[in-house]
Design a protein around this motif. Structure first.
Motif, PDB file in Angstrom:
ATOM      1  N   THR A  59      10.875  -8.940 -53.967  1.00  0.00           N
ATOM      2  CA  THR A  59      11.465  -9.836 -52.974  1.00  0.00           C
ATOM      3  C   THR A  59      10.685 -11.142 -52.920  1.00  0.00           C
ATOM      4  OG1 THR A  59      12.006  -7.883 -51.688  1.00  0.00           O
ATOM      5  CG2 THR A  59      12.156  -9.983 -50.557  1.00  0.00           C
ATOM      6  N   CYS A  60      11.399 -12.239 -52.868  1.00  0.00           N
ATOM      7  CA  CYS A  60      10.784 -13.574 -52.854  1.00  0.00           C
ATOM      8  C   CYS A  60       9.883 -13.749 -51.629  1.00  0.00           C
ATOM      9  CB  CYS A  60      11.875 -14.640 -52.868  1.00  0.00           C
ATOM     10  SG  CYS A  60      11.263 -16.342 -52.818  1.00  0.00           S
ATOM     11  N   GLY A  61       8.837 -14.552 -51.794  1.00  0.00           N
ATOM     12  CA  GLY A  61       7.839 -14.722 -50.733  1.00  0.00           C
ATOM     13  C   GLY A  61       7.894 -16.055 -50.023  1.00  0.00           C
ATOM     14  N   TYR A  62       8.991 -16.737 -50.079  1.00  0.00           N
ATOM     15  CA  TYR A  62       9.098 -17.982 -49.305  1.00  0.00           C
ATOM     16  C   TYR A  62       9.928 -17.740 -48.043  1.00  0.00           C
ATOM     17  CZ  TYR A  62       7.032 -21.010 -52.861  1.00  0.00           C
ATOM     18  OH  TYR A  62       6.169 -21.622 -53.730  1.00  0.00           O
ATOM     19  N   CYS A  63      11.228 -17.810 -48.162  1.00  0.00           N
ATOM     20  CA  CYS A  63      12.015 -17.816 -46.933  1.00  0.00           C
ATOM     21  C   CYS A  63      12.591 -16.437 -46.633  1.00  0.00           C
ATOM     22  CB  CYS A  63      13.094 -18.890 -46.974  1.00  0.00           C
ATOM     23  SG  CYS A  63      14.669 -18.389 -47.674  1.00  0.00           S
ATOM     24  N   ALA A  64      13.131 -16.316 -45.442  1.00  0.00           N
ATOM     25  CA  ALA A  64      13.577 -15.012 -44.954  1.00  0.00           C
ATOM     26  C   ALA A  64      14.939 -14.607 -45.477  1.00  0.00           C
ATOM     27  CB  ALA A  64      13.616 -15.020 -43.435  1.00  0.00           C
ATOM     28  N   MET A  93      21.510 -15.197 -57.583  1.00  0.00           N
ATOM     29  CA  MET A  93      21.189 -16.607 -57.304  1.00  0.00           C
ATOM     30  C   MET A  93      19.749 -16.722 -56.795  1.00  0.00           C
ATOM     31  SD  MET A  93      24.729 -17.556 -55.309  1.00  0.00           S
ATOM     32  CE  MET A  93      24.746 -16.107 -54.269  1.00  0.00           C
ATOM     33  N   ALA A  94      19.164 -17.888 -56.986  1.00  0.00           N
ATOM     34  CA  ALA A  94      17.859 -18.207 -56.379  1.00  0.00           C
ATOM     35  C   ALA A  94      17.764 -19.711 -56.252  1.00  0.00           C
ATOM     36  CB  ALA A  94      16.701 -17.675 -57.217  1.00  0.00           C
ATOM     37  N   CYS A  95      16.985 -20.149 -55.283  1.00  0.00           N
ATOM     38  CA  CYS A  95      16.791 -21.594 -55.124  1.00  0.00           C
ATOM     39  C   CYS A  95      15.573 -22.014 -55.952  1.00  0.00           C
ATOM     40  CB  CYS A  95      16.628 -21.943 -53.648  1.00  0.00           C
ATOM     41  SG  CYS A  95      14.964 -21.682 -53.018  1.00  0.00           S
ATOM     42  N   PRO A  96      15.309 -23.300 -56.083  1.00  0.00           N
ATOM     43  CA  PRO A  96      14.192 -23.739 -56.932  1.00  0.00           C
ATOM     44  C   PRO A  96      12.844 -23.134 -56.539  1.00  0.00           C
ATOM     45  CG  PRO A  96      15.591 -25.604 -56.360  1.00  0.00           C
ATOM     46  CD  PRO A  96      16.098 -24.437 -55.570  1.00  0.00           C
ATOM     47  N   LYS A  97      12.615 -22.909 -55.256  1.00  0.00           N
ATOM     48  CA  LYS A  97      11.323 -22.329 -54.848  1.00  0.00           C
ATOM     49  C   LYS A  97      11.148 -20.947 -55.463  1.00  0.00           C
ATOM     50  CE  LYS A  97      12.202 -22.741 -50.391  1.00  0.00           C
ATOM     51  NZ  LYS A  97      13.470 -23.478 -50.364  1.00  0.00           N
ATOM     52  N   GLY A  98      12.212 -20.154 -55.433  1.00  0.00           N
ATOM     53  CA  GLY A  98      12.138 -18.827 -56.022  1.00  0.00           C
ATOM     54  C   GLY A  98      11.912 -18.891 -57.522  1.00  0.00           C
ATOM     55  N   HIS A 227      18.400 -22.704 -46.138  1.00  0.00           N
ATOM     56  CA  HIS A 227      18.670 -21.330 -46.605  1.00  0.00           C
ATOM     57  C   HIS A 227      19.793 -21.377 -47.641  1.00  0.00           C
ATOM     58  CE1 HIS A 227      16.651 -20.706 -42.710  1.00  0.00           C
ATOM     59  NE2 HIS A 227      16.200 -19.598 -43.251  1.00  0.00           N
ATOM     60  N   PRO A 228      19.491 -21.961 -48.799  1.00  0.00           N
ATOM     61  CA  PRO A 228      20.575 -22.281 -49.746  1.00  0.00           C
ATOM     62  C   PRO A 228      21.332 -21.061 -50.280  1.00  0.00           C
ATOM     63  CG  PRO A 228      18.410 -22.680 -50.710  1.00  0.00           C
ATOM     64  CD  PRO A 228      18.182 -22.437 -49.266  1.00  0.00           C
ATOM     65  N   ILE A 229      20.672 -19.928 -50.346  1.00  0.00           N
ATOM     66  CA  ILE A 229      21.398 -18.766 -50.878  1.00  0.00           C
ATOM     67  C   ILE A 229      22.333 -18.185 -49.808  1.00  0.00           C
ATOM     68  CG2 ILE A 229      21.130 -16.481 -51.942  1.00  0.00           C
ATOM     69  CD1 ILE A 229      20.290 -19.033 -53.644  1.00  0.00           C
ATOM     70  N   MET A 230      21.954 -18.296 -48.559  1.00  0.00           N
ATOM     71  CA  MET A 230      22.910 -17.933 -47.505  1.00  0.00           C
ATOM     72  C   MET A 230      24.115 -18.878 -47.572  1.00  0.00           C
ATOM     73  SD  MET A 230      20.621 -17.039 -44.171  1.00  0.00           S
ATOM     74  CE  MET A 230      19.013 -16.262 -44.290  1.00  0.00           C
TER      75      MET A 230
END
Ligand code: SF4
Length: 749
Positions: A59-64, A93-98, A227-230
């Motif tokens: 699980t990614c460690g940036y956003c919820a 999907m993932a955002c650039p941070k991920g 929360h781009p993936i939401m």
């Protein structure tokens, strides 16, 4: 003793990746093996046990949002990652941070050894010296100033098991009374609102609700950036939903709205009451739900009678028809969901605003069904873990320190003496800083957060931290603003270098794993807490807390019969196999089936209050504490800037790719008519001044902000030099989005 505010060059130059000579062996139960032993906690997926090329999901460690990232390994070390296609959260999907999550681990700014301030400079020392100093200094402060004169500030960025360990160690082992976390800055308002309205801090939704609504309302939320993936999941909605956005700015999300209510800043509470009034006036109340499952409706109806659309619209900068149309869209939807985040939470009246949102969901019966809910979107990857397990203002497992029965339950679950549990809760974050200012708290342990950058009214918090006799910072990097003020730095492993669980926005426990060796002598926060326990002399209390999954078992025991019951989860292997599990998942549920992936709360209309009914709560709006005036004619809004920046950029600033995706220099967005009036050109340097401080930034001339409003992203180090210290009275969450400022072109001075 005052705190120096910078590292020394000699110390900086020695902060490479070289591993120091052997750690000293401590006289007590602590051993060098306990401190070092790389890859001990790994779910069979550590660099030590994975010899061949393979992949695993973490699980990614940036956003919820809590996306699943597929980590590709060679010889047990992560060499790349891709978004997991079969993870129920992000669906490939993932955002650039991920995507860049591994890159930031490689930074040369990593803290690789403990640093102790000597002669004004942070100097490398052994773990043994660091831990001895940690205990000696904090114990000396306690002896001189009382047990409660040391405190801690935790985070929403470490694993639930680590938070649990820290909270138990600090309060039950070391005798601290006061500890809070940076989740005070993002989620305290939602927690308080839910507790009062629903009887428990219980976000009711599942992400499938984004796809199942036919009316989505975003209040003070910009998921396109935050929360781009939401947001991607909103775009999977096949119902051609009405998309209503309440935001003073024409954000990226607002630009996609079918109705953008571009309200005046801080008129949201009035507007929500006006929408409530319209729903009632137009006869769109779900009366059977209201009479069966809520309390306070008559009072609510009487209260909002003063907030008709015609009475309120002008004050909000809207037309009565806009208000009425939004009410009709919500009231006639088969499934309406209302989503909020920091635009609501970070407000001096955030709790009542959140509850006005909850009221609308309740009176229209939009709760407990697919596509519905009064849904706070969580910020940090493990803010929910902090809410349940950090043992700060709430007792472990979201119990109450003040309740004797609760203390007994927790003592039994932890198998500790009940007398170790204090019978009062902690000061909130701002209360801890006030106590520092009074000299009541003299020692502070800050874990994985950066208040010298992120706390409101930055110059003042730096001044307060400078008053401490001993400031310990535990962090991945040696050069954060807060580390610069510290006496002792404990180097910590980061995401990808340790094991544990995060709880995402939809209440899902997900696993993150050790797929990298931490650099130098950096240790997982978990092992640092174990080491501190041993050196402090309370290691015996934590014998059972031997590894993260052992702590997860303790958490399970403490959760039994709570709304957040997780006694039915088999363990980490099951979490890994299923792509996480939402709470609650009780042993009774588990005996009947495997958990389904999309579960929401309150399907039975039963809430966690004593009556089982949800409460409809109201309060009249308050005056803005520092409204613009002739001297400071603009209102400063702050918030997320781009999808590639995270909070204080401690991590995202370490990725060359992410840095390419946002402006390096801080900037202020200003309406083009205001810019013309001031003679400010796009990209010109301007001075922004508040009663707290002044900064120089670039002007971004735009029409996305309203007249007499300006916006500066929160990620830049200077932003909080301007913000005004004020708080929601119930949640004590800082109100970051309303401070009066003036602007002037630099070249005109
Ligand atoms: Fe990570 Fe959040 Fe981006 Fe998903 S949306 S990849 S959880 S930062």
């Amino acid at each position: 003793m005052s705190v120096a505010t910078n590292n020394c060059q000699s110390a900086k130059s020695s902060l490479g990746r070289k591993v120091l000579p052997h750690l000293q062996k401590h006289d007590g139960a602590m051993t060098r093996e306990l401190l070092l032993a790389p890859g001990r906690y790994g779910l069979g997926m550590t660099h030590a046990s994975l010899d061949a090329d393979t992949v695993t999901t973490a699980t990614c460690g940036y956003c919820a949002t809590g996306c699943g990232l597929r980590v590709h390994l060679r010889d047990g070390q992560a060499i790349g990652l891709t978004p997991a296609t079969d993870y129920p959260v992000n669906l490939g999907m993932a955002c650039p941070k991920g995507w860049e999550a591994l890159r930031v681990l490689d930074s040369t700014d990593r803290a690789t050894m403990p640093l102790l301030r000597k002669n004004g400079c942070l100097q490398p020392v052994s773990w043994d010296e660091a831990l001895r100093t940690f205990c000696d200094r904090f114990k000396a402060i306690q002896q001189e100033h009382g047990t409660h004169s040391i405190a801690f500030l935790s985070t929403g960025q470490i694993a639930s098991e680590e938070m649990a360990f820290l909270g138990a160690l600090a309060k039950f082992g070391m005798g601290m009374l006061h500890g809070d976390g940076n989740t005070r800055q993002c989620m305290a308002t939602a927690v308080t609102a839910y507790k009062e309205s629903f009887g428990f801090d219980a976000p009711p939704y599942t992400y499938a609700d984004f796809e199942q609504s036919d009316c989505l309302v975003f209040i003070g939320a910009n998921p396109c950036v935050g929360h781009p993936i939401m947001w991607e999941r909103v775009f999977r909605n096949r119902n051609q939903p009405e998309l209503i956005v309440l935001d003073p700015r024409a954000t990226e999300t607002a630009m996609a709205a079918t109705q953008h209510l571009q309200l005046r800043p801080k008129s949201d509470l009035k507007l929500l009451y006006a929408i409530t009034h319209e729903i009632i006036r137009l006869g769109m109340v779900d009366e059977s739900f209201v009479s069966a499952h809520t309390e306070g409706f008559d009072e609510l109806r009487g209260f909002v009678a003063n907030y008709s659309a015609t009475a309120v619209a002008d004050q909000c900068g809207l037309t009565a028809e806009q208000v009425s149309q939004a009410a009709r869209s919500i009231g006639t939807a088969k499934a309406a969901s209302l989503w909020w985040t920091m635009g609501v939470n970070q407000s001096y009246e955030g709790v009542r605003t959140a509850q006005a949102i909850i009221n609308i969901a309740l009176i229209t019966g939009n709760i407990g069904r697919p596509g519905t809910g009064a849904n706070s979107i969580t910020g940090q990857c493990n803010a929910m873990g902090s809410r349940l397990w950090s043992n700060t203002t709430n007792l472990f497992g979201h119990y109450s320190f003040e309740n004797a029965e609760h203390r007994r339950i927790v003592a039994d679950a932890l198998r500790i003496d009940e007398s170790r549990i204090p019978d009062t809760g902690s000061y909130s974050y701002d209360g801890i800083l006030d106590a520092v200012d009074r000299g009541e708290i003299r020692g502070l342990w800050i874990i994985a957060t950066n208040p010298s950058h992120s706390w409101i009214d930055q110059d003042d918090v730096r001044r307060r931290l400078g008053r401490l006799d001993f400031l310990v910072v535990q962090d991945m990097y040696h050069n954060t603003e807060t580390v610069q003020q510290s006496h002792l730095l404990l180097p910590a492993a980061g995401w990808g270098e340790k094991l544990g669980t995060f709880i995402n926005s939809e209440r899902r426990y997900g696993i993150h794993k050790q797929v990298r060796q931490s650099p130098g002598q950096a240790l997982s926060d978990f092992r640092i807490f174990r080491a501190v326990a041993e050196y402090w002399g309370c290691g015996e209390m934590f014998r059972e807390w031997s590894e993260p999954e052992a702590v997860f078992r303790i958490m399970q025991r403490a959760s039994r019969n709570q709304p957040c019951d997780i006694t039915g989860i088999e363990g980490y292997q099951q979490l890994d196999r299923l792509g996480g599990i939402q709470w609650p998942w009780t042993s009774e549920q588990a005996s009947a089936s495997e958990p389904s992936q999309e579960r929401r709360l309150f399907a039975d209309g039963q809430f966690y209050t004593e009556s089982g009914r949800a409460k409809l709560i109201t309060a009249h709006p308050a005056e803005m504490p520092e409204a613009p005036d002739d001297e400071y004619p603009f209102l400063l809004l702050s918030g997320r800037g781009t999808v590639s920046q995270w909070h204080t950029q401690t991590r995202t600033g370490k990725s060359p790719i992410l840095r390419q995706l946002y402006p390096h220099e801080p900037y202020v967005e200003i309406h083009h008519q205001d810019a013309a009036k001031l003679g400010v050109e796009h990209n010109a340097l301007v001075q922004v001044r508040s009663r707290r401080g002044e900064i120089s930034v670039r002007a971004a001339v735009t029409s996305t902000v309203g007249r007499n409003q300006v916006f500066i992203p929160m990620h830049y180090g200077v932003t909080n030099r301007l913000t005004l210290q004020h708080f929601d009275p119930y949640s004590r969450q800082p109100s970051y989005k309303d401070a009066a400022v003036s602007l002037s072109p630099i070249n005109a001075q």
